[in-house]
Design an enzyme around this catalytic site. Sequence first.
Site, PDB file in Angstrom:
ATOM      1  N   HIS A   7       0.825  -1.214   0.000  1.00  0.00           N
ATOM      2  CA  HIS A   7       0.000   0.000   0.000  1.00  0.00           C
ATOM      3  C   HIS A   7       0.854   1.257   0.000  1.00  0.00           C
ATOM      4  O   HIS A   7       2.053   1.219   0.266  1.00  0.00           O
ATOM      5  CB  HIS A   7      -0.981   0.025   1.179  1.00  0.00           C
ATOM      6  CG  HIS A   7      -0.359   0.107   2.543  1.00  0.00           C
ATOM      7  ND1 HIS A   7      -0.078  -0.999   3.317  1.00  0.00           N
ATOM      8  CD2 HIS A   7       0.024   1.172   3.286  1.00  0.00           C
ATOM      9  CE1 HIS A   7       0.435  -0.613   4.466  1.00  0.00           C
ATOM     10  NE2 HIS A   7       0.520   0.701   4.483  1.00  0.00           N
ATOM     11  N   GLU A  43      -8.284   4.714   9.691  1.00  0.00           N
ATOM     12  CA  GLU A  43      -7.810   4.482   8.328  1.00  0.00           C
ATOM     13  C   GLU A  43      -8.861   3.830   7.455  1.00  0.00           C
ATOM     14  O   GLU A  43      -9.773   3.153   7.935  1.00  0.00           O
ATOM     15  CB  GLU A  43      -6.570   3.579   8.355  1.00  0.00           C
ATOM     16  CG  GLU A  43      -6.846   2.213   8.971  1.00  0.00           C
ATOM     17  CD  GLU A  43      -5.712   1.228   8.716  1.00  0.00           C
ATOM     18  OE1 GLU A  43      -4.705   1.323   9.411  1.00  0.00           O
ATOM     19  OE2 GLU A  43      -5.861   0.379   7.828  1.00  0.00           O
ATOM     20  N   GLN A  60      -3.941   3.549   1.413  1.00  0.00           N
ATOM     21  CA  GLN A  60      -4.326   3.580   2.821  1.00  0.00           C
ATOM     22  C   GLN A  60      -4.458   5.053   3.236  1.00  0.00           C
ATOM     23  O   GLN A  60      -3.458   5.771   3.278  1.00  0.00           O
ATOM     24  CB  GLN A  60      -3.250   2.891   3.668  1.00  0.00           C
ATOM     25  CG  GLN A  60      -3.556   2.852   5.149  1.00  0.00           C
ATOM     26  CD  GLN A  60      -2.390   2.246   5.924  1.00  0.00           C
ATOM     27  OE1 GLN A  60      -1.293   2.780   5.892  1.00  0.00           O
ATOM     28  NE2 GLN A  60      -2.616   1.128   6.592  1.00  0.00           N
ATOM     29  N   HIS A  84       3.878   7.301   3.635  1.00  0.00           N
ATOM     30  CA  HIS A  84       4.801   6.161   3.589  1.00  0.00           C
ATOM     31  C   HIS A  84       4.435   5.215   2.453  1.00  0.00           C
ATOM     32  O   HIS A  84       3.346   5.295   1.892  1.00  0.00           O
ATOM     33  CB  HIS A  84       4.813   5.393   4.921  1.00  0.00           C
ATOM     34  CG  HIS A  84       3.518   4.705   5.262  1.00  0.00           C
ATOM     35  ND1 HIS A  84       2.492   5.307   5.956  1.00  0.00           N
ATOM     36  CD2 HIS A  84       3.078   3.439   5.017  1.00  0.00           C
ATOM     37  CE1 HIS A  84       1.496   4.456   6.119  1.00  0.00           C
ATOM     38  NE2 HIS A  84       1.821   3.316   5.547  1.00  0.00           N
ATOM     39  N   GLU A 134       7.474   0.773   5.117  1.00  0.00           N
ATOM     40  CA  GLU A 134       6.842  -0.234   5.975  1.00  0.00           C
ATOM     41  C   GLU A 134       6.976  -1.595   5.317  1.00  0.00           C
ATOM     42  O   GLU A 134       6.947  -1.699   4.084  1.00  0.00           O
ATOM     43  CB  GLU A 134       5.356   0.141   6.146  1.00  0.00           C
ATOM     44  CG  GLU A 134       4.548  -0.807   7.016  1.00  0.00           C
ATOM     45  CD  GLU A 134       3.073  -0.370   7.110  1.00  0.00           C
ATOM     46  OE1 GLU A 134       2.744   0.785   6.744  1.00  0.00           O
ATOM     47  OE2 GLU A 134       2.252  -1.202   7.533  1.00  0.00           O
TER      48      GLU A 134
HETATM   49  C1  MC0 Z   1       9.181  11.767   9.957  1.00  0.00           C
HETATM   50  N1  MC0 Z   1      10.116  12.012   9.029  1.00  0.00           N
HETATM   51  C2  MC0 Z   1       9.697  11.559   7.848  1.00  0.00           C
HETATM   52  C3  MC0 Z   1       8.423  11.000   8.095  1.00  0.00           C
HETATM   53  N2  MC0 Z   1       8.134  11.130   9.412  1.00  0.00           N
HETATM   54  N3  MC0 Z   1      10.271  11.570   6.637  1.00  0.00           N
HETATM   55  C4  MC0 Z   1       9.571  11.013   5.622  1.00  0.00           C
HETATM   56  N4  MC0 Z   1       8.338  10.466   5.782  1.00  0.00           N
HETATM   57  C5  MC0 Z   1       7.736  10.436   6.987  1.00  0.00           C
HETATM   58  N5  MC0 Z   1       6.530   9.900   7.126  1.00  0.00           N
HETATM   59  C6  MC0 Z   1      11.390  12.730   9.232  1.00  0.00           C
HETATM   60  C7  MC0 Z   1      11.135  14.097   9.844  1.00  0.00           C
HETATM   61  O1  MC0 Z   1      10.843  15.052   8.843  1.00  0.00           O
HETATM   62  C8  MC0 Z   1      12.415  14.373  10.558  1.00  0.00           C
HETATM   63  O2  MC0 Z   1      13.379  14.854   9.656  1.00  0.00           O
HETATM   64  C9  MC0 Z   1      12.851  12.998  11.033  1.00  0.00           C
HETATM   65  O3  MC0 Z   1      12.174  12.051  10.191  1.00  0.00           O
HETATM   66  C10 MC0 Z   1      12.453  12.737  12.475  1.00  0.00           C
HETATM   67  O4  MC0 Z   1      11.062  12.913  12.555  1.00  0.00           O
HETATM   68  P1  MC0 Z   1      10.277  13.586  13.767  1.00  0.00           P
HETATM   69  O5  MC0 Z   1       9.116  14.273  13.220  1.00  0.00           O
HETATM   70  O6  MC0 Z   1      11.210  14.325  14.641  1.00  0.00           O
HETATM   71  O7  MC0 Z   1       9.644  12.399  14.528  1.00  0.00           O
HETATM   72  P2  MC0 Z   1      10.219  11.182  15.320  1.00  0.00           P
HETATM   73  O8  MC0 Z   1      11.703  10.998  15.208  1.00  0.00           O
HETATM   74  O9  MC0 Z   1       9.625  11.247  16.677  1.00  0.00           O
HETATM   75  O10 MC0 Z   1       9.494  10.024  14.511  1.00  0.00           O
HETATM   76  C11 MC0 Z   1       9.791   9.715  13.166  1.00  0.00           C
HETATM   77  C12 MC0 Z   1       9.496   8.220  12.969  1.00  0.00           C
HETATM   78  C13 MC0 Z   1       8.026   8.009  13.381  1.00  0.00           C
HETATM   79  C14 MC0 Z   1       9.734   7.864  11.504  1.00  0.00           C
HETATM   80  C15 MC0 Z   1      10.444   7.410  13.859  1.00  0.00           C
HETATM   81  O11 MC0 Z   1       7.170   8.781  12.547  1.00  0.00           O
HETATM   82  C16 MC0 Z   1       7.586   6.567  13.332  1.00  0.00           C
HETATM   83  O12 MC0 Z   1       7.837   5.787  14.249  1.00  0.00           O
HETATM   84  N6  MC0 Z   1       6.860   6.172  12.246  1.00  0.00           N
HETATM   85  C17 MC0 Z   1       6.406   4.782  12.112  1.00  0.00           C
HETATM   86  C18 MC0 Z   1       4.990   4.612  12.577  1.00  0.00           C
HETATM   87  C19 MC0 Z   1       3.976   5.417  11.790  1.00  0.00           C
HETATM   88  O13 MC0 Z   1       4.323   6.335  11.052  1.00  0.00           O
HETATM   89  N7  MC0 Z   1       2.667   5.079  11.980  1.00  0.00           N
HETATM   90  C20 MC0 Z   1       1.571   5.713  11.270  1.00  0.00           C
HETATM   91  C21 MC0 Z   1       1.082   4.845  10.202  1.00  0.00           C
HETATM   92  P3  MC0 Z   1      14.251  16.164   9.945  1.00  0.00           P
HETATM   93  O14 MC0 Z   1      15.054  16.368   8.710  1.00  0.00           O
HETATM   94  O15 MC0 Z   1      13.282  17.245  10.230  1.00  0.00           O
HETATM   95  O16 MC0 Z   1      15.069  15.778  11.150  1.00  0.00           O
HETATM   96  S1  MC0 Z   1       0.284   3.417  10.875  1.00  0.00           S
HETATM   97  C22 MC0 Z   1       0.117   2.340   9.603  1.00  0.00           C
HETATM   98  O17 MC0 Z   1       0.491   2.644   8.508  1.00  0.00           O
HETATM   99  C23 MC0 Z   1      -0.504   1.001   9.944  1.00  0.00           C
HETATM  100  C24 MC0 Z   1      -1.833   1.175  10.579  1.00  0.00           C
HETATM  101  C25 MC0 Z   1      -0.593   0.028   8.755  1.00  0.00           C
HETATM  102  O18 MC0 Z   1      -0.033   0.298   7.684  1.00  0.00           O
HETATM  103  O19 MC0 Z   1      -1.213  -1.030   8.896  1.00  0.00           O
END
Ligand code: MC0
Length: 145
Positions: A7, A43, A60, A84, A134
Amino acid sequence: MLTRIDHIGIACFDLDKTVEFYRATYGFEVYHSEVNEEQGVREAMLKINDTGDGGASYLQLLEPTREDSTVAKWLAKNGEGVHHIAFGTADVDGDAADIKAKGVRVLYEEPRIGSMGSRITFLHPKDCGGVLTELVTSADPGAAH
Ligand code: MC0
């Protein structure tokens, strides 16, 4: 082995409005919807293709359910858009381990529960050319996600 695009995750402020855009513009219907409290999202999964061999791809659409969720944080910084991409695999544990061994940060020690009971993990966007990535194993590996 990563075998397909499972997705593309799209972050939005208003899920119902965004679902209506995809229905009215492209004719895509909601295949499944749920709230994932752990991830802080409401979602909708829009099935785009069904290859007949157990594979499928989805859009998604993601609306945050709380202010401190990753999607809310991302929307505040970037506005709506592609959040993503997700690759499908029959073995999320094995593929995550292989990718980790190549020096890419895998965000979860153990896969967590994703859409439709799937098992998911994420790779850090900073190690993937700016793309939050992912890995997904379907709840039923023999069937579509
Ligand atoms: C953050 N960054 C991204 C981003 N999110 N870059 C590209 N795409 C994204 N989606 C970048 C920020 O711009 C920042 O860059 C750096 O990563 C650190 O981000 P932050 O905003 O300071 O946030 P953190 O470090 O607290 O968290 C970032 C992290 C988090 C990726 C670790 O978003 C995470 O754990 N994501 C995985 C879970 C998730 O997203 N769940 C939602 C979908 P700079 O350059 O400013 O430092 S749930 C889902 O999809 C499920 C239900 C499913 O598929 O079944």
